[in-house]
Write a protein that holds these residues in place. Structure first.
Motif, PDB file in Angstrom:
ATOM      1  N   ASP A  26     -12.758 -35.361  19.354  1.00  0.00           N
ATOM      2  CA  ASP A  26     -12.020 -34.433  19.928  1.00  0.00           C
ATOM      3  C   ASP A  26     -12.431 -33.081  19.596  1.00  0.00           C
ATOM      4  O   ASP A  26     -11.740 -32.148  20.148  1.00  0.00           O
ATOM      5  N   PHE A  27     -13.100 -33.029  18.383  1.00  0.00           N
ATOM      6  CA  PHE A  27     -13.096 -31.587  17.958  1.00  0.00           C
ATOM      7  C   PHE A  27     -13.813 -30.349  18.931  1.00  0.00           C
ATOM      8  O   PHE A  27     -13.556 -29.231  18.923  1.00  0.00           O
ATOM      9  N   ALA A  28     -14.618 -31.102  20.080  1.00  0.00           N
ATOM     10  CA  ALA A  28     -15.292 -30.084  20.931  1.00  0.00           C
ATOM     11  C   ALA A  28     -14.139 -29.671  21.651  1.00  0.00           C
ATOM     12  O   ALA A  28     -14.259 -28.636  22.393  1.00  0.00           O
ATOM     13  N   ASP A  29     -12.843 -30.062  21.769  1.00  0.00           N
ATOM     14  CA  ASP A  29     -11.802 -29.777  22.728  1.00  0.00           C
ATOM     15  C   ASP A  29     -11.094 -28.498  21.875  1.00  0.00           C
ATOM     16  O   ASP A  29     -10.171 -27.797  22.111  1.00  0.00           O
ATOM     17  N   TYR A  30     -11.203 -28.463  20.437  1.00  0.00           N
ATOM     18  CA  TYR A  30     -10.605 -27.464  19.491  1.00  0.00           C
ATOM     19  C   TYR A  30     -11.247 -26.141  19.099  1.00  0.00           C
ATOM     20  O   TYR A  30     -10.699 -25.367  18.704  1.00  0.00           O
ATOM     21  N   SER A  31     -12.661 -26.186  19.489  1.00  0.00           N
ATOM     22  CA  SER A  31     -13.388 -24.940  19.202  1.00  0.00           C
ATOM     23  C   SER A  31     -14.213 -24.527  20.377  1.00  0.00           C
ATOM     24  O   SER A  31     -15.045 -25.393  20.961  1.00  0.00           O
ATOM     25  N   ASP A  32     -14.374 -23.320  20.764  1.00  0.00           N
ATOM     26  CA  ASP A  32     -15.275 -22.702  21.668  1.00  0.00           C
ATOM     27  C   ASP A  32     -16.726 -22.922  21.284  1.00  0.00           C
ATOM     28  O   ASP A  32     -17.736 -22.832  22.141  1.00  0.00           O
ATOM     29  N   LEU A  33     -17.197 -22.781  20.052  1.00  0.00           N
ATOM     30  CA  LEU A  33     -18.328 -23.067  19.542  1.00  0.00           C
ATOM     31  C   LEU A  33     -18.852 -24.357  19.386  1.00  0.00           C
ATOM     32  O   LEU A  33     -20.283 -24.685  19.540  1.00  0.00           O
ATOM     33  N   ILE A  34     -18.144 -25.413  19.393  1.00  0.00           N
ATOM     34  CA  ILE A  34     -18.499 -26.792  19.708  1.00  0.00           C
ATOM     35  C   ILE A  34     -18.747 -27.238  20.936  1.00  0.00           C
ATOM     36  O   ILE A  34     -17.784 -27.413  21.840  1.00  0.00           O
ATOM     37  N   GLN A  35     -19.826 -27.405  21.380  1.00  0.00           N
ATOM     38  CA  GLN A  35     -20.140 -27.765  22.839  1.00  0.00           C
ATOM     39  C   GLN A  35     -19.987 -29.359  22.967  1.00  0.00           C
ATOM     40  O   GLN A  35     -19.380 -29.618  24.383  1.00  0.00           O
ATOM     41  N   ALA A  36     -20.285 -30.182  22.161  1.00  0.00           N
ATOM     42  CA  ALA A  36     -19.879 -31.407  22.514  1.00  0.00           C
ATOM     43  C   ALA A  36     -20.203 -32.368  21.378  1.00  0.00           C
ATOM     44  O   ALA A  36     -20.746 -31.975  20.302  1.00  0.00           O
ATOM     45  N   ILE A  37     -19.444 -33.553  21.107  1.00  0.00           N
ATOM     46  CA  ILE A  37     -19.609 -34.342  20.045  1.00  0.00           C
ATOM     47  C   ILE A  37     -19.744 -35.825  20.642  1.00  0.00           C
ATOM     48  O   ILE A  37     -18.904 -36.290  21.494  1.00  0.00           O
ATOM     49  N   GLU A  38     -20.915 -36.265  20.455  1.00  0.00           N
ATOM     50  CA  GLU A  38     -21.135 -37.821  20.864  1.00  0.00           C
ATOM     51  C   GLU A  38     -21.028 -38.685  19.938  1.00  0.00           C
ATOM     52  O   GLU A  38     -21.420 -38.555  18.691  1.00  0.00           O
ATOM     53  N   PRO A  39     -20.009 -39.702  20.339  1.00  0.00           N
ATOM     54  CA  PRO A  39     -19.992 -40.792  19.196  1.00  0.00           C
ATOM     55  C   PRO A  39     -21.236 -41.783  19.155  1.00  0.00           C
ATOM     56  O   PRO A  39     -21.881 -42.020  20.320  1.00  0.00           O
ATOM     57  N   LEU A  40     -21.858 -42.027  17.951  1.00  0.00           N
ATOM     58  CA  LEU A  40     -23.018 -42.820  17.741  1.00  0.00           C
ATOM     59  C   LEU A  40     -22.804 -44.230  17.223  1.00  0.00           C
ATOM     60  O   LEU A  40     -23.882 -44.866  17.232  1.00  0.00           O
ATOM     61  N   GLY A  41     -21.401 -44.467  17.043  1.00  0.00           N
ATOM     62  CA  GLY A  41     -21.496 -46.124  16.676  1.00  0.00           C
ATOM     63  C   GLY A  41     -20.806 -45.745  15.298  1.00  0.00           C
ATOM     64  O   GLY A  41     -21.241 -45.095  14.397  1.00  0.00           O
ATOM     65  N   GLY A  42     -20.041 -46.639  14.912  1.00  0.00           N
ATOM     66  CA  GLY A  42     -19.448 -46.452  13.457  1.00  0.00           C
ATOM     67  C   GLY A  42     -18.483 -45.357  13.185  1.00  0.00           C
ATOM     68  O   GLY A  42     -17.924 -44.828  13.919  1.00  0.00           O
ATOM     69  N   GLU A  43     -19.036 -44.824  12.120  1.00  0.00           N
ATOM     70  CA  GLU A  43     -18.639 -43.422  11.630  1.00  0.00           C
ATOM     71  C   GLU A  43     -19.520 -42.425  11.798  1.00  0.00           C
ATOM     72  O   GLU A  43     -19.456 -41.241  11.365  1.00  0.00           O
ATOM     73  N   ARG A  44     -20.516 -42.493  12.966  1.00  0.00           N
ATOM     74  CA  ARG A  44     -21.660 -41.433  13.148  1.00  0.00           C
ATOM     75  C   ARG A  44     -21.303 -40.648  14.397  1.00  0.00           C
ATOM     76  O   ARG A  44     -20.942 -41.138  15.365  1.00  0.00           O
ATOM     77  N   TYR A  45     -21.607 -39.270  14.194  1.00  0.00           N
ATOM     78  CA  TYR A  45     -21.322 -38.671  15.623  1.00  0.00           C
ATOM     79  C   TYR A  45     -22.636 -37.586  15.488  1.00  0.00           C
ATOM     80  O   TYR A  45     -22.877 -37.093  14.523  1.00  0.00           O
ATOM     81  N   ARG A  46     -22.991 -37.389  16.831  1.00  0.00           N
ATOM     82  CA  ARG A  46     -23.827 -36.030  16.905  1.00  0.00           C
ATOM     83  C   ARG A  46     -23.084 -34.915  17.469  1.00  0.00           C
ATOM     84  O   ARG A  46     -22.351 -34.830  18.559  1.00  0.00           O
ATOM     85  N   TRP A  47     -23.167 -33.564  16.548  1.00  0.00           N
ATOM     86  CA  TRP A  47     -22.507 -32.509  16.990  1.00  0.00           C
ATOM     87  C   TRP A  47     -23.622 -31.517  17.735  1.00  0.00           C
ATOM     88  O   TRP A  47     -24.646 -31.673  17.199  1.00  0.00           O
ATOM     89  N   HIS A  48     -22.998 -30.954  18.786  1.00  0.00           N
ATOM     90  CA  HIS A  48     -23.688 -29.864  19.404  1.00  0.00           C
ATOM     91  C   HIS A  48     -22.998 -28.422  19.465  1.00  0.00           C
ATOM     92  O   HIS A  48     -21.857 -28.623  19.755  1.00  0.00           O
ATOM     93  N   VAL A  49     -23.388 -27.582  18.503  1.00  0.00           N
ATOM     94  CA  VAL A  49     -22.767 -26.375  18.332  1.00  0.00           C
ATOM     95  C   VAL A  49     -23.809 -25.191  18.803  1.00  0.00           C
ATOM     96  O   VAL A  49     -24.869 -25.389  18.588  1.00  0.00           O
ATOM     97  N   LYS A  50     -23.193 -24.318  19.298  1.00  0.00           N
ATOM     98  CA  LYS A  50     -23.693 -22.982  19.498  1.00  0.00           C
ATOM     99  C   LYS A  50     -23.231 -21.821  18.725  1.00  0.00           C
ATOM    100  O   LYS A  50     -22.030 -21.584  18.678  1.00  0.00           O
ATOM    101  N   ALA A  51     -24.093 -21.198  17.818  1.00  0.00           N
ATOM    102  CA  ALA A  51     -23.530 -20.290  16.804  1.00  0.00           C
ATOM    103  C   ALA A  51     -24.725 -19.358  16.641  1.00  0.00           C
ATOM    104  O   ALA A  51     -25.750 -19.852  16.448  1.00  0.00           O
ATOM    105  N   VAL A  52     -24.469 -18.073  16.369  1.00  0.00           N
ATOM    106  CA  VAL A  52     -25.371 -16.855  16.103  1.00  0.00           C
ATOM    107  C   VAL A  52     -26.571 -16.964  17.097  1.00  0.00           C
ATOM    108  O   VAL A  52     -27.534 -16.880  16.872  1.00  0.00           O
ATOM    109  N   GLY A  53     -26.288 -17.341  18.390  1.00  0.00           N
ATOM    110  CA  GLY A  53     -27.365 -17.244  19.610  1.00  0.00           C
ATOM    111  C   GLY A  53     -28.169 -18.434  19.492  1.00  0.00           C
ATOM    112  O   GLY A  53     -29.073 -18.444  20.126  1.00  0.00           O
ATOM    113  N   MET A  54     -27.858 -19.238  18.929  1.00  0.00           N
ATOM    114  CA  MET A  54     -28.660 -20.773  18.769  1.00  0.00           C
ATOM    115  C   MET A  54     -28.051 -21.959  19.156  1.00  0.00           C
ATOM    116  O   MET A  54     -26.613 -21.889  18.810  1.00  0.00           O
ATOM    117  N   ASN A  55     -28.619 -22.855  19.594  1.00  0.00           N
ATOM    118  CA  ASN A  55     -27.904 -24.148  19.686  1.00  0.00           C
ATOM    119  C   ASN A  55     -28.325 -24.851  18.430  1.00  0.00           C
ATOM    120  O   ASN A  55     -29.750 -25.106  18.277  1.00  0.00           O
TER     121      ASN A  55
END
Length: 139
Positions: A26-55
Motif C-alpha cells: 500500500d505504500f504506493a498509495d501513500y507517496s507521489d514518488l512511489i509508482q508501484a509496489i509488486e508483491p513477489l511472494g513471502g516478504e519480498r517486494y519490487r518497488w518502482h520509484v520515480k525520483a530525481v528525474g529517473m525511474n
C-alpha cells in the motif's frame, strides 16, 4: 553509504500505525514518488520509484516485523539500501522514526542523488506518515 533519518508524530496508537505500515504493497498509495509496489511472494517486494528525474526499481525483503515497534527491510538488488521504522508511544500518539541507509556505486550519479536524497526522503516520509494518519482517521 549515506544515512537519512526522519521522525514524525502520528496521532494514533502504535498498533494502528504499525498495521498500516506493515501493508508494504500500500505504500504506493501513500507517496507521489512511489509508482508501484509488486508483491513477489513471502516478504519480498519490487518497488518502482520515480525520483530525481529517473525511474528506479529495486527488490526489497522485510527483514524484521515486530508489531507494533519495528519494521525493517533491505534491498536485494538495484539501489543498495536498508531501512527501519521504529514506533514508540508518546502522549500525542506514536513517534515514528525512519532510518534509511543507501549506497549508489556510480560516483557521478551518487553525487546528484546525495544532494537531492535528504529532502526527497524527508518529503516521501512526510507524505507516507500524513497519508497513513489520514487513512487511520477515515476508519
Amino acid at each position: 553509504m549515506a544515512t537519512i533519518e526522519h521522525s514524525e508524530i502520528v496521532k494514533a496508537s502504535p498498533e494502528r500505525v504499525f498495521a498500516l505500515l506493515r501493508r508494504v504493497e500500500d505504500f504506493a498509495d501513500y507517496s507521489d514518488l512511489i509508482q508501484a509496489i509488486e508483491p513477489l511472494g513471502g516478504e519480498r517486494y519490487r518497488w518502482h520509484v520515480k525520483a530525481v528525474g529517473m525511474n528506479w526499481a529495486f527488490d526489497v525483503e522485510v527483514t524484521e516485523a515486530k508489531a507494533p515497534e519495528t519494521l525493517a527491510w533491505e534491498s536485494l538488488d538495484g539501489v543498495k539500501n536498508h531501512g527501519r521504522y521504529r514506533l514508540r508511544p508518546v502522549a500525542e500518539g506514536t513517534l515514528v522514526s525512519l532510518s534509511l541507509t543507501y549506497e549508489i556505486r556510480n560516483r557521478l550519479m551518487a553525487k546528484a542523488v546525495n544532494k537531492a536524497a535528504t529532502p526527497l526522503v524527508g518529503k516521501v516520509s512526510r507524505q507516507i506518515l500524513e497519508r497513513v494518519e489520514a487513512r487511520l482517521h477515515e476508519a
